[in-house]
Design a protein around this motif. Structure first.
Motif, PDB file in Angstrom:
ATOM      1  N   PRO A 453       0.656  -1.099   0.074  1.00 13.58           N
ATOM      2  CA  PRO A 453       0.047   0.000   0.113  1.00 13.58           C
ATOM      3  C   PRO A 453       0.853   1.329  -0.034  1.00 13.58           C
ATOM      4  O   PRO A 453       2.018   1.404   0.821  1.00 13.58           O
ATOM      5  CB  PRO A 453      -0.730  -0.059   1.344  1.00 13.58           C
ATOM      6  CG  PRO A 453      -0.656  -1.601   1.852  1.00 13.58           C
ATOM      7  CD  PRO A 453       0.610  -2.068   1.316  1.00 13.58           C
ATOM      8  N   ASN A 454       0.362   2.164  -0.587  1.00 13.87           N
ATOM      9  CA  ASN A 454       1.105   3.634  -0.769  1.00 13.87           C
ATOM     10  C   ASN A 454       0.189   4.707  -0.352  1.00 13.87           C
ATOM     11  O   ASN A 454      -0.923   4.917  -0.753  1.00 13.87           O
ATOM     12  CB  ASN A 454       1.811   3.578  -1.902  1.00 13.87           C
ATOM     13  CG  ASN A 454       2.670   5.109  -2.120  1.00 13.87           C
ATOM     14  OD1 ASN A 454       3.882   5.049  -1.773  1.00 13.87           O
ATOM     15  ND2 ASN A 454       2.265   6.136  -2.658  1.00 13.87           N
ATOM     16  N   TYR A 455       0.846   5.763   0.276  1.00 11.01           N
ATOM     17  CA  TYR A 455       0.032   6.543   0.690  1.00 11.01           C
ATOM     18  C   TYR A 455       0.596   7.935   0.443  1.00 11.01           C
ATOM     19  O   TYR A 455       1.932   8.177   0.603  1.00 11.01           O
ATOM     20  CB  TYR A 455      -0.397   6.774   2.255  1.00 11.01           C
ATOM     21  CG  TYR A 455      -0.893   5.281   2.603  1.00 11.01           C
ATOM     22  CD1 TYR A 455      -2.370   5.172   2.851  1.00 11.01           C
ATOM     23  CD2 TYR A 455      -0.200   4.222   3.035  1.00 11.01           C
ATOM     24  CE1 TYR A 455      -2.826   4.034   3.130  1.00 11.01           C
ATOM     25  CE2 TYR A 455      -0.766   3.128   3.391  1.00 11.01           C
ATOM     26  CZ  TYR A 455      -2.323   3.049   3.205  1.00 11.01           C
ATOM     27  OH  TYR A 455      -2.735   1.838   3.885  1.00 11.01           O
ATOM     28  N   VAL A 456      -0.022   9.047  -0.119  1.00 11.58           N
ATOM     29  CA  VAL A 456       0.592  10.312  -0.652  1.00 11.58           C
ATOM     30  C   VAL A 456       1.317  11.077   0.420  1.00 11.58           C
ATOM     31  O   VAL A 456       2.418  11.483   0.320  1.00 11.58           O
ATOM     32  CB  VAL A 456      -0.711  11.038  -1.368  1.00 11.58           C
ATOM     33  CG1 VAL A 456       0.172  12.515  -1.885  1.00 11.58           C
ATOM     34  CG2 VAL A 456      -1.109  10.410  -2.628  1.00 11.58           C
ATOM     35  N   PHE A 457       0.684  10.928   1.671  1.00 16.63           N
ATOM     36  CA  PHE A 457       1.287  11.594   3.106  1.00 16.63           C
ATOM     37  C   PHE A 457       1.573  10.558   4.041  1.00 16.63           C
ATOM     38  O   PHE A 457       0.625   9.641   4.212  1.00 16.63           O
ATOM     39  CB  PHE A 457       0.552  12.937   3.384  1.00 16.63           C
ATOM     40  CG  PHE A 457       0.343  13.874   2.262  1.00 16.63           C
ATOM     41  CD1 PHE A 457       1.647  14.560   1.952  1.00 16.63           C
ATOM     42  CD2 PHE A 457      -0.758  14.163   1.637  1.00 16.63           C
ATOM     43  CE1 PHE A 457       1.390  15.467   0.878  1.00 16.63           C
ATOM     44  CE2 PHE A 457      -0.904  14.994   0.757  1.00 16.63           C
ATOM     45  CZ  PHE A 457       0.139  15.932   0.182  1.00 16.63           C
ATOM     46  N   PRO A 458       2.701  10.717   4.800  1.00 12.73           N
ATOM     47  CA  PRO A 458       2.997   9.692   5.993  1.00 12.73           C
ATOM     48  C   PRO A 458       1.842   9.426   6.876  1.00 12.73           C
ATOM     49  O   PRO A 458       2.015   8.740   7.491  1.00 12.73           O
ATOM     50  CB  PRO A 458       4.237  10.138   6.041  1.00 12.73           C
ATOM     51  CG  PRO A 458       4.638  11.701   5.749  1.00 12.73           C
ATOM     52  CD  PRO A 458       3.578  11.740   4.644  1.00 12.73           C
ATOM     53  N   GLU A 459       1.270  10.630   6.975  1.00 13.69           N
ATOM     54  CA  GLU A 459       0.201  10.569   8.107  1.00 13.69           C
ATOM     55  C   GLU A 459      -0.962   9.501   8.163  1.00 13.69           C
ATOM     56  O   GLU A 459      -1.271   9.166   8.709  1.00 13.69           O
ATOM     57  CB  GLU A 459      -0.538  11.921   8.400  1.00 13.69           C
ATOM     58  CG  GLU A 459       0.341  13.090   8.788  1.00 13.69           C
ATOM     59  CD  GLU A 459       0.766  14.104   7.669  1.00 13.69           C
ATOM     60  OE1 GLU A 459       0.768  15.229   7.694  1.00 13.69           O
ATOM     61  OE2 GLU A 459       0.889  13.494   6.512  1.00 13.69           O
ATOM     62  N   ALA A 460      -1.348   9.467   6.676  1.00 17.30           N
ATOM     63  CA  ALA A 460      -2.268   8.328   6.406  1.00 17.30           C
ATOM     64  C   ALA A 460      -1.692   7.045   6.504  1.00 17.30           C
ATOM     65  O   ALA A 460      -2.377   6.023   7.012  1.00 17.30           O
ATOM     66  CB  ALA A 460      -2.728   8.675   4.869  1.00 17.30           C
ATOM     67  N   ALA A 461      -0.426   6.951   6.204  1.00 10.72           N
ATOM     68  CA  ALA A 461       0.392   5.625   6.451  1.00 10.72           C
ATOM     69  C   ALA A 461       0.282   5.064   7.774  1.00 10.72           C
ATOM     70  O   ALA A 461      -0.170   4.090   8.165  1.00 10.72           O
ATOM     71  CB  ALA A 461       1.605   5.508   5.927  1.00 10.72           C
ATOM     72  N   ALA A 462       0.526   6.357   8.914  1.00  8.91           N
ATOM     73  CA  ALA A 462       0.785   5.987  10.123  1.00  8.91           C
ATOM     74  C   ALA A 462      -0.821   5.753  10.853  1.00  8.91           C
ATOM     75  O   ALA A 462      -0.976   4.740  11.551  1.00  8.91           O
ATOM     76  CB  ALA A 462       1.141   7.130  11.014  1.00  8.91           C
ATOM     77  N   ARG A 463      -1.815   6.293  10.191  1.00  5.47           N
ATOM     78  CA  ARG A 463      -3.146   5.877  10.738  1.00  5.47           C
ATOM     79  C   ARG A 463      -3.618   4.414  10.469  1.00  5.47           C
ATOM     80  O   ARG A 463      -4.265   3.925  10.973  1.00  5.47           O
ATOM     81  CB  ARG A 463      -4.161   6.988  10.241  1.00  5.47           C
ATOM     82  CG  ARG A 463      -4.197   8.277  10.871  1.00  5.47           C
ATOM     83  CD  ARG A 463      -5.336   9.274  10.516  1.00  5.47           C
ATOM     84  NE  ARG A 463      -5.482   9.263   9.129  1.00  5.47           N
ATOM     85  CZ  ARG A 463      -4.905  10.640   8.371  1.00  5.47           C
ATOM     86  NH1 ARG A 463      -4.385  11.296   9.318  1.00  5.47           N
ATOM     87  NH2 ARG A 463      -5.258  10.748   7.282  1.00  5.47           N
ATOM     88  N   SER A 464      -3.102   4.217   9.153  1.00  4.79           N
ATOM     89  CA  SER A 464      -3.589   2.847   8.536  1.00  4.79           C
ATOM     90  C   SER A 464      -2.870   1.870   9.335  1.00  4.79           C
ATOM     91  O   SER A 464      -3.255   0.770   9.733  1.00  4.79           O
ATOM     92  CB  SER A 464      -3.278   2.807   7.163  1.00  4.79           C
ATOM     93  OG  SER A 464      -4.023   3.917   6.303  1.00  4.79           O
ATOM     94  N   ALA A 466      -2.052   2.082  12.382  1.00  3.27           N
ATOM     95  CA  ALA A 466      -2.455   2.090  13.906  1.00  3.27           C
ATOM     96  C   ALA A 466      -3.991   1.358  13.737  1.00  3.27           C
ATOM     97  O   ALA A 466      -3.995   0.440  14.698  1.00  3.27           O
ATOM     98  CB  ALA A 466      -2.914   3.529  14.176  1.00  3.27           C
ATOM     99  N   ALA A 467      -4.454   1.284  12.641  1.00  6.22           N
ATOM    100  CA  ALA A 467      -5.749   0.638  12.567  1.00  6.22           C
ATOM    101  C   ALA A 467      -5.285  -0.825  12.471  1.00  6.22           C
ATOM    102  O   ALA A 467      -6.339  -1.730  13.216  1.00  6.22           O
ATOM    103  CB  ALA A 467      -6.565   1.070  11.440  1.00  6.22           C
ATOM    104  N   MET A 468      -4.563  -1.133  11.831  1.00  5.81           N
ATOM    105  CA  MET A 468      -3.996  -2.708  11.778  1.00  5.81           C
ATOM    106  C   MET A 468      -3.775  -3.140  13.214  1.00  5.81           C
ATOM    107  O   MET A 468      -4.209  -4.259  13.894  1.00  5.81           O
ATOM    108  CB  MET A 468      -2.849  -2.708  10.884  1.00  5.81           C
ATOM    109  CG  MET A 468      -3.357  -2.588   9.572  1.00  5.81           C
ATOM    110  SD  MET A 468      -1.781  -2.711   8.312  1.00  5.81           S
ATOM    111  CE  MET A 468      -1.670  -4.592   8.345  1.00  5.81           C
ATOM    112  N   VAL A 469      -3.061  -2.473  14.008  1.00  6.83           N
ATOM    113  CA  VAL A 469      -2.621  -2.711  15.385  1.00  6.83           C
ATOM    114  C   VAL A 469      -3.948  -2.719  16.254  1.00  6.83           C
ATOM    115  O   VAL A 469      -4.063  -3.884  17.076  1.00  6.83           O
ATOM    116  CB  VAL A 469      -1.749  -1.542  15.911  1.00  6.83           C
ATOM    117  CG1 VAL A 469      -1.490  -1.889  17.505  1.00  6.83           C
ATOM    118  CG2 VAL A 469      -0.325  -1.570  15.203  1.00  6.83           C
ATOM    119  N   ARG A 470      -4.809  -2.088  16.057  1.00  5.19           N
ATOM    120  CA  ARG A 470      -5.798  -1.929  16.956  1.00  5.19           C
ATOM    121  C   ARG A 470      -6.794  -3.476  16.544  1.00  5.19           C
ATOM    122  O   ARG A 470      -7.244  -4.051  17.714  1.00  5.19           O
ATOM    123  CB  ARG A 470      -6.851  -0.777  16.646  1.00  5.19           C
ATOM    124  CG  ARG A 470      -6.558   0.393  17.145  1.00  5.19           C
ATOM    125  CD  ARG A 470      -7.695   1.476  17.070  1.00  5.19           C
ATOM    126  NE  ARG A 470      -8.142   1.909  15.858  1.00  5.19           N
ATOM    127  CZ  ARG A 470      -7.564   2.680  15.079  1.00  5.19           C
ATOM    128  NH1 ARG A 470      -6.516   3.604  15.697  1.00  5.19           N
ATOM    129  NH2 ARG A 470      -8.054   3.112  13.906  1.00  5.19           N
TER     130      ARG A 470
END
Length: 731
Positions: A453-464, A466-470
């Motif tokens: 998966p690729n995200y234009v900005f790193p914040e979206a990668a971090a949120r994604s 975190a969702a997997m961790v949850r």
């Protein structure tokens, strides 16, 4: 009932399928009649029929049109009854007034399912509601299953089926994601958006008005679907809260399939007036949040976030923990990723000395060997690969985010090729953030086509991440999610009391004195107390309760006692008690001259502790829902509360406590000892059982419940209960 030449064999085969609530014959239809198929350019009938043809449908198609000899070169039939063969599914695209008759005919022929694409039903009100109710009656009386009406249709990308029974413009590529939507219009945009991100689907379902088959039926089907590993949903409402929770838990905790939901309608403006703090705070959106959380489902903010998460879940393994490493060629984006990671519950992994030593041999002296690992702007793909591989092989790293900013010397494609190569050697998630749109496009395309998966900005990668961790954390608790066990209580005695209270009235207010007795019946920790109806009873009350004490007005006409000057605290002498009694009565009559006064309740003074609120209210659709938060008079201002549906298991009560923003107060801050969290948890579970046992409870507050330091327990310092006679069919 229709019995064509080949019907016996085919009907037996059909009946022998695992029908899963009758949905399988629709989604895996081997023959389809399209009623309303057309050659007219611009018509829905033409779009839907062409979609079935162009998708490469593997079954047999029977277009039905009263005048046309063929539709798109396929022989047409003037009516459903003219089709000589057995038909699995009818797709209906005709005027709303004709639909009930066609569905009845389909049921009479033994067709198991209908997709009613036609609009003009309950969404327009009036006559449309009558037509939709007729469809419901047909489904109930014949057993035919109906998707819709007013829907886009469904798509099954299974290579053995290849069914696009919709009027969408796009047939998606196959994948392991199922998408379920209550909105057909949204579906067309989602398909286009997903195609742009190279995302495929196993099933794509628009179910419209839910005259028959609803989202819960589809979830039951998808739980068993081997092609589906991730479920995405857009919902406007839920048909049954508890049924939704049960299938959600089965999918999440038994099948291990994540469910991500966009639920529209967060506004609470439509909430009814409430007489309790709990009632005023518990809007429908709070109920949905509770349902999702208890089901293991993650609620997301919008479609962009939905697919950000979907890419991560569908393409990468779950992280074993929340320790993330960041590799970047630019300091600023690394800091952005760090901030987002920490904000969403991730921890920056502490790299081992061995890892740092390896990095030192591969990176220039100006590189940062901490976390984030900054490989510097002139990094080649060889330097990137050495850093990424070294970091993800560290046992203290659970997942990695790789950031690339395009610079003149950056090997974009070569760097992209590294990520899937490294991912193949480790069972840890790796997410990319190749920042930008144009310069990085070749690398991004490579990542997406190779499972990264690729995200234009790193914040979206971090949120994604975190969702997997949850989700991983929730799976780790599955052993603690057990059958709810009942606690000792006098449920029958409380039920008798409620029947008497509501014998003559639709609604009733339970006095605080009576509320204490109800709480005591469920073994909630109540204080010593005595009702004083006349000044002559004061001495006996002082002897029974002890001093210091609190005194409170008891009146069905005065709900908020403090507002009326009806509460006196810290009364330490008999003289103070007598004076308080007279003053409370006088204040109450000044506040409301015609107030009915039952007396003054004298209660032992609770010791100092942390004040929290426990409450419950009854949602008309989903039944009892419990609330927890910090208590006191400012609870409605702070709104630092959590909700769960009742009854609940122990872990739900624990999470209610831990998820308020002010939980640290209960843990102990500024020299204060930690609170008795176990006793608090028991109180929540007892209140949950009380609310679940008695549908007469409309609203209930314990505010405050005083929580003492560890081992000291809790005590109910105040409470109120509002009753309402249950309506027929209420949850």
């Amino acid at each position: 009932m229709y019995t064509g030449d080949s019907s016996d064999r085919e009907a037996r085969t059909f009946a022998g399928r695992v029908e899963n609530n009758g949905i399988d014959p629709i989604i895996n239809a081997r023959s389809i009649a399209v009623i309303g198929a057309s050659n007219r350019v611009g018509s829905v009938g033409l779009a839907a029929f062409k979609n079935l043809l162009s998708a490469g449908y593997k079954g047999v198609l029977y277009p039905v049109h009263p005048r046309e000899k063929s539709i798109q070169g396929v022989k047409a039939y003037p009516a459903l009854e003219a089709i000589p063969d057995f038909v699995d599914l009818a797709v209906v695209i005709i005027g709303a007034d004709q639909v009930p008759g066609i569905v009845q005919s389909a049921a009479d022929r033994g067709i198991k399912g209908c997709i009613v694409i036609s609009a003009g039903f309950k969404e327009i009100g009036g006559h449309g509601v009558v037509l939709e109710n007729r469809l419901k009656q047909i489904a109930a009386s014949t057993g035919i299953r109906i998707i819709g009406p007013n829907c886009l249709g469904i798509i099954n990308t299974d290579p053995d089926i290849r069914m696009n029974a919709s009027f969408a413009r796009i047939m998606p590529k196959s994948g392991n994601i199922a998408f379920i939507s209550q909105s057909g219009a949204l579906c067309t945009s989602v398909l286009d958006y997903a195609a742009g991100r190279n995302i495929g689907f196993s099933k794509f379902i628009s179910f419209g008005n839910k005259a028959d088959i609803n989202e819960i039926d589809f979830l039951r089907y998808l739980k068993e679907d081997p092609d589906t590993q991730l479920i995405l949903m857009y919902l406007e409402d839920i048909s049954s809260g508890h049924a939704f929770m049960e299938i959600g838990k089965e999918i999440t905790y038994q099948a291990g399939k994540p469910i991500l939901v966009v639920k529209s309608g967060r506004s609470t403006e439509g909430a009814r007036a409430a007489a309790s703090h709990t009632g005023s705070l518990a809007g429908s959106d709070a109920t949905y949040d509770a349902i999702f959380y208890q089901s293991g489902i993650q609620r997301v903010e919008g479609i962009n976030e939905l697919f950000n998460y979907a890419e991560a879940f569908s393409k990468q393994p779950l992280p074993r923990g929340n320790r993330v490493a960041i590799v970047t060629n630019a300091g600023g984006p690394g800091i952005m990723a760090t901030d987002a990671a920490v904000r969403h519950g991730l921890k920056l992994a502490t790299l081992s000395e061995e890892t740092r030593a390896k990095l030192k041999t591969h990176l220039p002296p100006t590189a940062s060997l901490g976390n984030p690992v900054d490989v510097i702007g002139d990094a080649t793909h060889e330097r990137y690969e050495a850093a990424i591989r070294t970091v993800v092989e560290d046992d203290g790293v659970d997942g990695a985010i790789v950031i690339l900013t395009p610079q003149a010397m950056t090997d974009i494609l070569e760097t992209a090729e590294i990520l899937p190569r490294v991912a193949a050697d480790v069972n840890k998630p790796i997410l990319g953030s190749f920042m930008g749109m144009v310069d990085v496009s070749e690398g991004v395309e490579y990542l997406q086509s190779h499972g990264i998966p690729n995200y234009v900005f790193p914040e979206a990668a971090a949120r994604s991440m975190a969702a997997m961790v949850r989700f991983g954390e929730r799976l780790a608790t599955r052993e603690r999610r057990r059958v709810i066990t009942r606690m000792p209580c006098d449920a029958d005695g409380v039920a008798r009391f409620f029947r008497v209270k509501l014998a003559a009235n639709e609604k009733a207010y339970v006095s605080e004195a009576e509320a204490y007795d109800i709480f005591a019946a469920y073994h909630l920790p109540v204080p010593r107390r005595r009702m004083i109806r006349d000044a002559s009873e004061i001495d006996d009350a002082v002897a029974a309760v002890g001093l210091p004490a609190v005194m409170k007005i008891v009146s069905p006409d005065i709900i908020h006692k403090s507002d009326a000057g009806g509460v006196k605290v810290n009364l330490s002498t008999p003289e103070a008690v007598r004076s308080a009694y007279d003053e409370i009565i006088a204040n109450a009559l000044r506040y409301k001259a015609d107030a009915r006064i039952d007396g003054v309740l004298m209660v032992e003074m609770a010791g100092k502790g942390v004040e929290v609120i426990l409450g419950a209210t009854r949602d008309p659709a989903f039944g009892p829902i419990c609330m927890f938060g910090l208590g006191g008079i400012f609870v409605e201002v702070m709104k630092d509360v959590t909700f769960r549906l009742a009854p609940m298991w122990e872990l739900s009560a624990e999470n209610m406590i831990r998820q308020i923003k002010s939980f640290r107060i209960l843990e102990g801050v500024r020299g204060n000892p930690p609170s008795d969290l176990d006793a608090l948890k028991q109180c929540i579970m007892k209140l949950s059982q009380l609310a679940a046992d008695h549908p007469e409870i409309r609203e209930m507050d314990i505010n405050p419940l005083i929580v003492y330091p560890e081992g000291g327990g809790c005590v109910v310092a105040d409470g109120r209960i509002m009753l309402e006679r249950p309506r027929k069919g209420a949850v």
